[in-house]
Scaffold this active site. Structure first.
Site, mmCIF file in Angstrom:
data_model
loop_
_atom_site.group_PDB
_atom_site.id
_atom_site.type_symbol
_atom_site.label_atom_id
_atom_site.label_comp_id
_atom_site.label_asym_id
_atom_site.label_seq_id
_atom_site.Cartn_x
_atom_site.Cartn_y
_atom_site.Cartn_z
ATOM 1 N N ASN A 9 -0.522 44.150 102.889
ATOM 2 C CA ASN A 9 0.433 45.164 103.840
ATOM 3 C C ASN A 9 -0.205 45.346 105.006
ATOM 4 O O ASN A 9 -1.222 46.100 105.259
ATOM 5 C CB ASN A 9 0.370 46.474 102.937
ATOM 6 C CG ASN A 9 0.924 47.542 103.624
ATOM 7 O OD1 ASN A 9 1.677 47.419 104.631
ATOM 8 N ND2 ASN A 9 0.811 48.967 103.189
ATOM 9 N N LYS A 11 0.979 47.291 107.770
ATOM 10 C CA LYS A 11 1.307 48.669 108.060
ATOM 11 C C LYS A 11 1.638 48.576 109.583
ATOM 12 O O LYS A 11 2.406 47.449 109.760
ATOM 13 C CB LYS A 11 -0.073 49.576 108.001
ATOM 14 C CG LYS A 11 -0.856 49.553 106.572
ATOM 15 C CD LYS A 11 -1.974 50.340 106.341
ATOM 16 C CE LYS A 11 -2.534 50.215 105.190
ATOM 17 N NZ LYS A 11 -3.068 51.340 104.348
ATOM 18 N N HIS A 97 5.300 53.458 99.122
ATOM 19 C CA HIS A 97 3.816 53.425 99.403
ATOM 20 C C HIS A 97 3.488 54.816 99.638
ATOM 21 O O HIS A 97 4.076 55.755 100.105
ATOM 22 C CB HIS A 97 3.676 52.719 100.483
ATOM 23 C CG HIS A 97 2.311 52.442 100.981
ATOM 24 N ND1 HIS A 97 1.510 53.286 101.450
ATOM 25 C CD2 HIS A 97 1.636 51.390 100.832
ATOM 26 C CE1 HIS A 97 0.308 52.860 101.818
ATOM 27 N NE2 HIS A 97 0.222 51.458 101.291
ATOM 28 N N GLU A 99 1.593 56.224 101.942
ATOM 29 C CA GLU A 99 1.952 56.704 103.208
ATOM 30 C C GLU A 99 3.269 57.199 103.525
ATOM 31 O O GLU A 99 3.509 58.272 104.200
ATOM 32 C CB GLU A 99 1.335 55.546 104.250
ATOM 33 C CG GLU A 99 -0.066 55.448 104.186
ATOM 34 C CD GLU A 99 -0.738 54.322 104.400
ATOM 35 O OE1 GLU A 99 0.128 53.573 105.024
ATOM 36 O OE2 GLU A 99 -1.835 53.933 104.181
ATOM 37 N N GLU A 169 -1.952 52.381 92.944
ATOM 38 C CA GLU A 169 -2.722 52.797 94.382
ATOM 39 C C GLU A 169 -3.216 53.978 94.333
ATOM 40 O O GLU A 169 -2.461 54.948 95.002
ATOM 41 C CB GLU A 169 -1.724 52.262 95.697
ATOM 42 C CG GLU A 169 -1.302 50.745 95.824
ATOM 43 C CD GLU A 169 -1.339 50.365 97.416
ATOM 44 O OE1 GLU A 169 -1.997 49.516 97.410
ATOM 45 O OE2 GLU A 169 -0.632 51.274 97.889
ATOM 46 N N GLY A 175 -7.475 52.960 102.287
ATOM 47 C CA GLY A 175 -7.967 53.111 103.551
ATOM 48 C C GLY A 175 -9.188 54.014 103.732
ATOM 49 O O GLY A 175 -9.570 54.317 104.959
ATOM 50 N N SER A 215 -8.424 49.864 99.091
ATOM 51 C CA SER A 215 -9.718 49.325 99.591
ATOM 52 C C SER A 215 -10.296 48.176 99.107
ATOM 53 O O SER A 215 -11.414 48.035 98.701
ATOM 54 C CB SER A 215 -10.798 50.425 99.652
ATOM 55 O OG SER A 215 -10.367 51.589 100.800
HETATM 56 C C1 PEP Z 1 -2.393 49.580 101.119
HETATM 57 O O1 PEP Z 1 -1.911 50.112 102.444
HETATM 58 O O2 PEP Z 1 -1.515 49.389 100.366
HETATM 59 C C2 PEP Z 1 -3.750 49.653 100.835
HETATM 60 C C3 PEP Z 1 -4.128 49.347 99.623
HETATM 61 O O3 PEP Z 1 -4.571 50.007 102.089
HETATM 62 P P1 PEP Z 1 -6.207 49.596 102.150
HETATM 63 O O4 PEP Z 1 -6.592 48.117 101.405
HETATM 64 O O5 PEP Z 1 -6.593 49.552 103.481
HETATM 65 O O6 PEP Z 1 -6.733 50.636 101.265
#
Ligand code: PEP
Length: 253
Positions: A9, A11, A97, A99, A169, A175, A215
């Protein structure tokens, strides 16, 4: 046997030119990879260029989008429709997601409509679910995830479920550099599979991929992927570096 899926992803990162460079590098590093499905989800502005590059390469890298609007067309300024994505060769769409839920206020009703729209267009949703830190600390993580699953999959029929991907998630791990322990992620993914079994039947739940995201990095990917109910990863930050993303793919195979 479920084939792991590793999806990047990107972003709101990468201009068109940067996206092309990243894909070229990925194609070089991932050449010959077997036993895993790999996908990249660039921003909308780079989908067309990346799609052309992937088609020309013939590499089995799937193209994903990060969002859509759940209407085929209309007066929805600034939005992107399912047919527009399909026409570019998009096969996977990230939906729900955190975000988008947390920053843009998307609720389960909208997420469910998006899941429906992706399926109706013959693409696969990657449905993201997960709890906030305070919900986990208050002992409400399982309740939250169960409620999201119930609401977001409300219109999904048994015959459509196998084509779906779920990504657990935990919001506090996205992040932040904080990863769920492999045991905690396994516990939640196993719980999710149990809820999917209750909704769609054991056989279909056993065939559905449940990813972990939050992460994921080259140095923690192997132990996460070794868990029986973690069928791959949704990778944010680490998918922006070709070497790191390739290392995560290798960990999954
Ligand atoms: C994501 O954006 O779905 C995600 C898991 O981000 P990160 O790996 O940066 O934590």
């Amino acid at each position: 046997m479920r084939t792991p899926l590793i999806a990047g992803n990107w972003k709101m990162y990468k201009t068109n030119q940067e996206a092309v460079e990243l894909v070229r590098e990925l194609l070089r590093l991932l050449d010959g990879t077997q036993d895993a499905e790999i996908a990249v989800c660039p921003p909308f502005t780079a989908l067309s260029e990346v799609s052309r590059l992937l088609s020309a390469s013939g590499a089995p890298l799937a193209l994903g989008a990060q969002n859509l609007y759940p209407r085929k067309e209309g007066a929805f300024t600034g939005e992107i429709s399912p047919p527009m994505l399909k026409a570019l060769g998009v096969t996977l769409v990230i939906v729900g997601h955190s975000e988008r839920r947390e920053i843009l206020g998307e609720d389960d009703e909208l997420v469910a409509a998006k899941v429906r729209a992706v399926l109706d267009e013959g693409m696969k949703p990657i449905l993201c679910i997960g709890e906030r830190l305070e919900e986990r600390e208050a002992g409400g993580a399982f309740r939250k995830v169960e409620a999201q699953l119930e609401a977001d999959l409300a219109t999904v029929m048994q015959s459509e479920a196998a084509g779906m991907v779920i990504a657990y998630e935990p919001i506090w791990a996205i992040g932040t550099g904080k990863t769920a322990t492999p045991e905690d992620a396994q516990e939640m993914n196993s719980f999710i599979r149990g809820r999917l079994a209750a909704r769609f039947g054991e056989e279909i739940a056993a065939s559905m991929r449940v990813l972990y995201g939050g992460s994921v990095k080259p140095d923690n990917a192997s132990e996460l992927m070794a868990m029986p109910d973690i069928d791959g990863a949704l990778v944010g930050g680490a998918s922006l570096k070709a070497e790191d993303f390739a290392a995560i793919v290798r960990a999954a195979t």
